[in-house]
Design a protein around this motif. Sequence first.
Motif, PDB file in Angstrom:
ATOM      1  N   GLU A 212       8.055  -5.704  11.388  1.00 47.35           N
ATOM      2  CA  GLU A 212       8.783  -5.764  10.132  1.00 47.35           C
ATOM      3  C   GLU A 212       8.059  -5.031   9.022  1.00 47.35           C
ATOM      4  O   GLU A 212       6.826  -4.972   8.991  1.00 47.35           O
ATOM      5  N   LYS A 213       8.844  -4.499   8.123  1.00 47.69           N
ATOM      6  CA  LYS A 213       8.327  -3.877   6.911  1.00 47.69           C
ATOM      7  C   LYS A 213       8.326  -4.903   5.780  1.00 47.69           C
ATOM      8  O   LYS A 213       9.265  -5.684   5.642  1.00 47.69           O
ATOM      9  N   VAL A 214       7.259  -4.899   4.979  1.00 45.75           N
ATOM     10  CA  VAL A 214       7.193  -5.740   3.790  1.00 45.75           C
ATOM     11  C   VAL A 214       7.210  -4.818   2.578  1.00 45.75           C
ATOM     12  O   VAL A 214       6.284  -4.029   2.375  1.00 45.75           O
ATOM     13  N   ALA A 215       8.259  -4.908   1.792  1.00 41.66           N
ATOM     14  CA  ALA A 215       8.412  -4.026   0.636  1.00 41.66           C
ATOM     15  C   ALA A 215       7.341  -4.319  -0.408  1.00 41.66           C
ATOM     16  O   ALA A 215       6.772  -5.418  -0.441  1.00 41.66           O
ATOM     17  N   PRO A 216       7.038  -3.347  -1.270  1.00 44.59           N
ATOM     18  CA  PRO A 216       6.107  -3.611  -2.370  1.00 44.59           C
ATOM     19  C   PRO A 216       6.559  -4.832  -3.173  1.00 44.59           C
ATOM     20  O   PRO A 216       7.750  -5.003  -3.429  1.00 44.59           O
TER      21      PRO A 216
END
Length: 272
Positions: A52-56
């Motif tokens: 998964e990507k964690v947004a800023p």
Amino acid sequence: MATTHTESTSATYPTTSGGTLPSTVPVGAVYAEGSPLDWGASLVEGAVVLDEKVAPNAPWSAVVKEGHVLTIVDVGGNQSADCLLYSADDPEERYSVPDTLAWQGNAYVRTGTVLRSSEGRPLMTVVANEIDRQDTIGGACGKESNTLRYGHHVMFHHGCRENFLAEAGRRGLGVRDIVSNLNWFMNVPVEADGALGIVDGMSAPGRRVAVRAEMDVLVMVSNCPQMNNPCNDFNPTPLRMIVVDPARGGGPGPLAGGPRSARATRTPEAAA
């Protein structure tokens, strides 16, 4: 993958006396267009069970099963991943800075460090690390500490403490469950006189750290929204979270089209 950006412009904020106070802190906290990004891959071979990507600025959490390995990728470089750990079966048992440091007799987290719980038991072990040292004494930023360090004009800026509280609420936890944390990729040197500082990081786009779960562990991360300290060049960037099962075959290659954009938490069943 499309990027969003904001102009790094100055702003002014009203004061109680009716005047205005200038701020050099850029407005907004999303990474600038053209930022070098390296999404990397898992540091450990195994079947990918979560990617998964964690947004800023965003919080993230997942249950990492015993024996599984979590790789955290510093996609843009020098982006602190503030982190808390809990026993998934009993969150009253959680990461303990004093126990971790006392057992290893060192103030820094490096390859081989056993991250211990409030009961002295191993929660996770650092099995691979591309940074010379990782921090676990610098704490987490928050509205109160931001105001104390940088001035009242930033008192509305949310920090990692607010991210932790928001994510804890989704996991049935609360204020009393937020304890001292890890800061992956943040550089906090200890001077000879014992003074601490948060300075330019030692990381770079694509640098990684990998931790193996020694029990089922709830991992909670805040992709630090700090915009008042130059350690991340005032440019918060994404993180990538990859969990693999080393006992199962399969390589850690990237997903087609890049990692999925995700902010929502995962349940233990979804992380299995």
